[in-house]
Write an enzyme that holds these catalytic residues in place. Structure first.
Site, PDB file in Angstrom:
ATOM      1  N   ASP A  22      11.756  -1.381  78.137  1.00  0.00           N
ATOM      2  CA  ASP A  22      13.137  -1.200  77.678  1.00  0.00           C
ATOM      3  C   ASP A  22      13.142  -0.804  76.205  1.00  0.00           C
ATOM      4  O   ASP A  22      12.204  -1.117  75.461  1.00  0.00           O
ATOM      5  CB  ASP A  22      13.926  -2.511  77.766  1.00  0.00           C
ATOM      6  CG  ASP A  22      13.995  -3.054  79.179  1.00  0.00           C
ATOM      7  OD1 ASP A  22      13.823  -2.260  80.115  1.00  0.00           O
ATOM      8  OD2 ASP A  22      14.215  -4.269  79.312  1.00  0.00           O
TER       9      ASP A  22
HETATM   10  N1  URA Z   1      10.867  -6.589  81.865  1.00  0.00           N
HETATM   11  C1  URA Z   1      11.988  -6.347  81.168  1.00  0.00           C
HETATM   12  O1  URA Z   1      13.010  -6.978  81.361  1.00  0.00           O
HETATM   13  N2  URA Z   1      11.938  -5.370  80.242  1.00  0.00           N
HETATM   14  C2  URA Z   1      10.825  -4.653  79.973  1.00  0.00           C
HETATM   15  O2  URA Z   1      10.851  -3.779  79.096  1.00  0.00           O
HETATM   16  C3  URA Z   1       9.672  -4.934  80.715  1.00  0.00           C
HETATM   17  C4  URA Z   1       9.722  -5.912  81.658  1.00  0.00           C
END
Ligand code: URA
Length: 237
Positions: free
Chosen positions: A102
């Site tokens: 993310d």
């Molecule tokens: N899980 C999440 O919530 N975000 C990420 O970036 C990776 C795994």
């Protein structure tokens, strides 16, 4: 492959632009001899403006992704590709991120132009673990490790339960979580399912390859050599 094609495929420019580099004598061998577009030397002996060529296709890059960068090639925000040399976006075959983090997740991100390798790492069947370190908004309630390990946790709007995941408690609001899948916002949604929220998330390992051992400051990248790549699949030196 002829040097003209090889160098254009590495993103140094269009065929026309790379031809101009040859014509200007900027592409040489190690002794400074000017090379030509239809030469077929091993790439290791080719210099552009005295610099060795970028890694050839089949490359794997490890990046210590900061928060605030998106794993996309087209997005109005800052992209992880902005942290690499601009010509890396023009390579053929193209570099892709191996899965996604993310925008507000930091940590270990791999990029490769090797589609088969990418699939081997992200395929659920490959069972390559991903380890995250998270800070939580609220104290753990106590049953999270059991719930995550159960293999029966169903995330909202999904139709299959999550595979078992391992929770390591470092403090009341500080955990590590080892997962074998890569579902959308998985870690944040797992804690949301327990009534909690993740306030900080960092990926600290892919398989047995740990970010800490790469000694990569945030925002920096490096080509991963074969021994380090093997650690993604659990091989030890
Ligand atoms: N899980 C999440 O919530 N975000 C990420 O970036 C990776 C795994």
């Amino acid at each position: 492959m002829k040097l003209l094609k090889l160098i254009a495929n590495l993103g140094y420019g269009s065929r026309r632009e790379v031809l101009a580099l040859f014509a200007d004598g900027r592409i040489t061998d190690a002794k400074g001899e000017v090379l030509y577009g239809d030469d077929r030397l091993p790439a290791s002996g080719v210099l552009i403006d005295g610099q060795v060529l970028d890694p050839l296709p089949g490359v794997v890059i490890a990046l210590n992704k900061p928060c605030g960068y998106t794993c996309s090639t087209r997005d109005p925000s800052r992209l992880v590709f902005d942290l690499l040399p601009a010509r890396f976006r023009l390579r053929s075959p193209a570099l892709s991120t191996v899965g996604r983090l993310d925008r507000d997740t930091s940590g270990l991100l791999l990029l490769t132009d090797d589609g088969q390798l990418l699939h081997r790492i992200i395929s659920p069947r490959a069972q390559v673990s991903k380890t995250y370190e998270a800070t939580l908004a609220e104290d753990l309630r106590g049953d999270e490790a059991e719930l995550f390990a159960s293999g029966s946790l169903m995330l909202e709007s999904e139709t299959t339960p999550l595979a078992p995941a391992r929770l390591i408690t470092l403090g009341p609001r500080h955990v590590q979580l080892v997962v074998s899948e890569g579902r959308y916002h998985q870690v944040r949604r797992m804690f949301a399912a327990t009534g909690n929220a993740v306030t900080r998330l960092q990926r600290i390992a892919i398989g047995d390859l740990r970010l800490a051992e790469l000694d990569l400051p945030e925002g920096e990248w490096r080509v991963l050599e074969a021994a380090a790549l093997a650690r993604v699949f659990g091989a030890r030196d």
